[in-house]
Design a protein around this motif. Sequence first.
Motif, PDB file in Angstrom:
ATOM      1  N   GLY A 177       0.790  -1.148  -0.074  1.00 55.98           N
ATOM      2  CA  GLY A 177       0.076  -0.071  -0.005  1.00 55.98           C
ATOM      3  C   GLY A 177       0.926   1.179  -0.168  1.00 55.98           C
ATOM      4  O   GLY A 177       0.385   2.304   0.086  1.00 55.98           O
ATOM      5  N   PHE A 178       2.013   1.215   0.069  1.00 54.89           N
ATOM      6  CA  PHE A 178       3.052   2.303  -0.098  1.00 54.89           C
ATOM      7  C   PHE A 178       3.682   2.581  -1.483  1.00 54.89           C
ATOM      8  O   PHE A 178       4.362   3.517  -1.589  1.00 54.89           O
ATOM      9  CB  PHE A 178       4.096   1.925   0.897  1.00 54.89           C
ATOM     10  CG  PHE A 178       3.692   2.076   2.260  1.00 54.89           C
ATOM     11  CD1 PHE A 178       2.679   2.669   3.005  1.00 54.89           C
ATOM     12  CD2 PHE A 178       4.383   1.093   3.097  1.00 54.89           C
ATOM     13  CE1 PHE A 178       2.456   2.845   4.304  1.00 54.89           C
ATOM     14  CE2 PHE A 178       4.149   0.932   4.510  1.00 54.89           C
ATOM     15  CZ  PHE A 178       2.993   1.699   5.050  1.00 54.89           C
ATOM     16  N   GLY A 179       2.983   1.815  -2.635  1.00 56.06           N
ATOM     17  CA  GLY A 179       3.639   2.020  -3.791  1.00 56.06           C
ATOM     18  C   GLY A 179       2.731   2.835  -4.642  1.00 56.06           C
ATOM     19  O   GLY A 179       1.719   3.620  -4.050  1.00 56.06           O
ATOM     20  N   ASP A 180       3.095   2.734  -5.909  1.00 55.60           N
ATOM     21  CA  ASP A 180       2.219   3.890  -6.939  1.00 55.60           C
ATOM     22  C   ASP A 180       1.930   5.160  -6.549  1.00 55.60           C
ATOM     23  O   ASP A 180       0.999   5.865  -6.692  1.00 55.60           O
ATOM     24  CB  ASP A 180       0.811   3.207  -7.084  1.00 55.60           C
ATOM     25  CG  ASP A 180       0.791   1.708  -7.694  1.00 55.60           C
ATOM     26  OD1 ASP A 180       1.554   1.391  -8.581  1.00 55.60           O
ATOM     27  OD2 ASP A 180      -0.147   0.824  -7.086  1.00 55.60           O
ATOM     28  N   ILE A 181       3.021   5.856  -6.565  1.00 57.52           N
ATOM     29  CA  ILE A 181       3.322   7.158  -6.068  1.00 57.52           C
ATOM     30  C   ILE A 181       3.551   8.217  -7.250  1.00 57.52           C
ATOM     31  O   ILE A 181       4.674   7.849  -7.719  1.00 57.52           O
ATOM     32  CB  ILE A 181       4.252   7.301  -4.921  1.00 57.52           C
ATOM     33  CG1 ILE A 181       3.997   6.760  -3.818  1.00 57.52           C
ATOM     34  CG2 ILE A 181       4.634   8.876  -4.661  1.00 57.52           C
ATOM     35  CD1 ILE A 181       5.132   6.551  -2.572  1.00 57.52           C
TER      36      ILE A 181
ATOM     37  N   ALA B  91       4.422  11.088  -7.956  1.00 62.52           N
ATOM     38  CA  ALA B  91       5.561  11.801  -7.689  1.00 62.52           C
ATOM     39  C   ALA B  91       6.946  11.288  -8.206  1.00 62.52           C
ATOM     40  O   ALA B  91       8.170  11.680  -8.488  1.00 62.52           O
ATOM     41  CB  ALA B  91       5.795  12.567  -6.511  1.00 62.52           C
ATOM     42  N   LEU B  92       6.766   9.875  -8.026  1.00 64.20           N
ATOM     43  CA  LEU B  92       8.115   9.048  -8.070  1.00 64.20           C
ATOM     44  C   LEU B  92       8.086   8.271  -9.545  1.00 64.20           C
ATOM     45  O   LEU B  92       8.847   7.377  -9.722  1.00 64.20           O
ATOM     46  CB  LEU B  92       8.387   8.052  -6.994  1.00 64.20           C
ATOM     47  CG  LEU B  92       8.514   8.920  -5.623  1.00 64.20           C
ATOM     48  CD1 LEU B  92       8.524   7.820  -4.520  1.00 64.20           C
ATOM     49  CD2 LEU B  92       9.830   9.757  -5.681  1.00 64.20           C
ATOM     50  N   ALA B  93       7.095   8.426 -10.143  1.00 63.04           N
ATOM     51  CA  ALA B  93       6.872   7.659 -11.521  1.00 63.04           C
ATOM     52  C   ALA B  93       8.063   7.579 -12.693  1.00 63.04           C
ATOM     53  O   ALA B  93       8.002   6.540 -13.271  1.00 63.04           O
ATOM     54  CB  ALA B  93       5.765   8.069 -12.118  1.00 63.04           C
ATOM     55  N   ASP B  94       8.854   8.609 -12.540  1.00 68.02           N
ATOM     56  CA  ASP B  94       9.922   8.644 -13.348  1.00 68.02           C
ATOM     57  C   ASP B  94      11.045   7.753 -13.068  1.00 68.02           C
ATOM     58  O   ASP B  94      11.978   7.306 -13.927  1.00 68.02           O
ATOM     59  CB  ASP B  94      10.422   9.911 -13.602  1.00 68.02           C
ATOM     60  CG  ASP B  94       9.631  11.053 -14.012  1.00 68.02           C
ATOM     61  OD1 ASP B  94       8.657  10.617 -14.887  1.00 68.02           O
ATOM     62  OD2 ASP B  94       9.873  12.467 -13.965  1.00 68.02           O
ATOM     63  N   PHE B  95      11.241   7.053 -11.666  1.00 66.49           N
ATOM     64  CA  PHE B  95      12.093   6.304 -11.421  1.00 66.49           C
ATOM     65  C   PHE B  95      11.439   4.739 -11.639  1.00 66.49           C
ATOM     66  O   PHE B  95      11.242   4.126 -10.693  1.00 66.49           O
ATOM     67  CB  PHE B  95      12.301   6.666 -10.096  1.00 66.49           C
ATOM     68  CG  PHE B  95      13.319   7.689  -9.780  1.00 66.49           C
ATOM     69  CD1 PHE B  95      14.598   7.862  -9.780  1.00 66.49           C
ATOM     70  CD2 PHE B  95      12.618   8.888  -9.456  1.00 66.49           C
ATOM     71  CE1 PHE B  95      15.336   8.866  -9.646  1.00 66.49           C
ATOM     72  CE2 PHE B  95      13.206  10.110  -9.438  1.00 66.49           C
ATOM     73  CZ  PHE B  95      14.688   9.918  -9.364  1.00 66.49           C
TER      74      PHE B  95
ATOM     75  N   HIS C  38       5.462  11.790  -0.080  1.00 64.94           N
ATOM     76  CA  HIS C  38       5.051  11.921  -1.465  1.00 64.94           C
ATOM     77  C   HIS C  38       3.704  11.102  -1.923  1.00 64.94           C
ATOM     78  O   HIS C  38       2.991  11.378  -2.703  1.00 64.94           O
ATOM     79  CB  HIS C  38       5.871  11.348  -2.476  1.00 64.94           C
ATOM     80  CG  HIS C  38       7.294  11.916  -2.559  1.00 64.94           C
ATOM     81  ND1 HIS C  38       7.656  13.068  -2.788  1.00 64.94           N
ATOM     82  CD2 HIS C  38       8.583  11.132  -2.042  1.00 64.94           C
ATOM     83  CE1 HIS C  38       8.858  13.528  -2.844  1.00 64.94           C
ATOM     84  NE2 HIS C  38       9.453  12.155  -2.298  1.00 64.94           N
ATOM     85  N   GLY C  39       3.059  10.611  -0.857  1.00 62.55           N
ATOM     86  CA  GLY C  39       1.830   9.755  -1.117  1.00 62.55           C
ATOM     87  C   GLY C  39       0.558  10.672  -1.591  1.00 62.55           C
ATOM     88  O   GLY C  39       0.456  11.783  -1.171  1.00 62.55           O
ATOM     89  N   ALA C  40      -0.097  10.455  -2.482  1.00 59.99           N
ATOM     90  CA  ALA C  40      -0.992  11.336  -2.859  1.00 59.99           C
ATOM     91  C   ALA C  40      -2.491  11.421  -2.234  1.00 59.99           C
ATOM     92  O   ALA C  40      -3.060  12.447  -2.119  1.00 59.99           O
ATOM     93  CB  ALA C  40      -1.516  10.497  -4.295  1.00 59.99           C
TER      94      ALA C  40
END
Length: 596
Positions: free
Chosen positions: A23-27, A29-33, A375-377
């Motif tokens: 539940g801590f993924g799919d952020i 703000a960090l999609a470029d990595f 960074h969580g949405a």
Amino acid sequence: MQIYTAPLRDMRFVLNELHTDDGFGDIPALADFTPDLTEAVLSEAAKLCQDVLLPLNRSGDEEGCTLENGVVRTPKGFIEAYKAFTEGGWNALVLPPEWGGQGAPEAVGKLVEEMICATNVSFSLYPGLTNGAIAALTVYANDTLKQEYLPKMVSGEWSGTMCLTEPHCGTDLGLLRTRAEPGEDGSYKLSGAKIFISAGEHDLTTNIVHLVLARLPDAPKGVKGISLFLVPKYLPDADGNPSVRNGARCTAIEHKMGLKASATCQMLFEDAKGWLVGEPHRGLEAMFTMMNAERVGVGIQGLGIGEAAYQSAVWYAKDRLQGRSLSGTKHPDKPADPIIVHPDVRRMLLTMRAWNEGCRGVSAWVARALDAEKHGAEPEQRQRASDFVALMTPVVKAMFTDLGLESASLAVQCYGGHGFIRESGVEQYMRDARIAMLYEGTNGIQALDLVGRKLPAEMGRYLRSFFHPVSDFIDANLEDPAIGKMVAGLKRAFEALQGATAIIAERGMKDPEEGGAAATDYLRLMGLVAMAYCFAKATKLASRELMSGTGEAAFYKAKIDTARFFYEKLLPQSASLYLAIKAGKGSVMDFAEEAF
């Protein structure tokens, strides 16, 4: 011999496979990595650590730092290594893009930190303290200070420290004496002495930015009267370049049992000009932003040293010929079998391996939460991540560093008498690992923080961030034919943790010493359950991959076999820890003081 090859396959496993359901993924703000980008980052970091930092580890330990006319000289090669490190942008990997950082995920950054610590933990402290100072300034400094100092600190041109400890006060900062007198221009004059200041003086950067705890003239007594100040080694001129030398100087460097290439300084502030960071009398709050970030980093130091110690011990166990296998000769073409054939040597090697893989799995979980917290949405995701980070930070700091020392000690044991000799290289790991159990709050303090602050916080809300996913996993997998037996072991350990939690909550309300007496055992128990959860998840994934025949069979089989060793030989400690907690404080606190 100091041997290290970055465990990139296992790093990819904990980064991309193990925790995708937390539940801590799919952020966004960090999609470029992407996985491809992070793979390139980890591979390049491995090259730097193996080719540049590792060769300086033992030579830096032998040479150490020297103090000459108020200037600390780092060992040969450190200036060049630091230049390569900063020019490659490694110091700025996870730092904010608005100040020149790359904004990479903490989940990637912590794996890079592990490689740095495995190859040269002394070197790691120079950029590590800077990153902690940046964290505090980013949150609490005013815009003027941020604009003047953060870009140069993020680039690595300037470094940072934190100055807390004084000769008479360590953990009890309420005894702090350093004074700050307000000036007419909005600055302050600081006077006082600090000790144990990592990277307090060195020759790697053109300026050093000290974050100093001190008291204002009207400060109330105790920790509620402490303020935080930014005090540079050199005062910047109108163009932002180092100019006039400030009244902050190193008077001595500590002669330590380890980390000899890291400059640990005694600092004297004599009317040193500084600026308030944050609000008056609330400096401890600001400093804890730095300390909490550093505590996770210190835990990673334990993991890094543990991995390097393990790899060095494996090399020796395969190379050293001594005796014959108990079940019969394994290498008849040699005068003796390599010692890796012996059960007790294998026990030591597998213990190190299991501790390292368990710590890596837990650290990846916590690092993903650090990313979600920042960074969580969604607010719910950020809150749950924040709760989990708060709960697990003392576990990461204390347990990882305990196990780092244990692994270093086992490596020496594998080497036998040669391990006690400096030329072997592994005795350095023991000396370097020992300090991590002490600084940034001793491990006993971490345990007290866990039971005294984190367990009761928000009516036990922090605990739910850990207990719920473990409980859900047990319920969903207890009947799984591939891992059911292992999950049953996790269930028993988890029930011991739940029982211990209830005991501490009930007794601690009546008598704080009950919680204090149980704290260290409780922290270890929670760490064991966290590792057991990660190993069970890893086994489920590995079993699925083996059944699908998608390749990398050797990696996944070794993952399952390591998990099996952990469950059979290490996790049973949870039962004895529960019994020790259940026994209460009596045998600890009833012993007569005069009898010691």
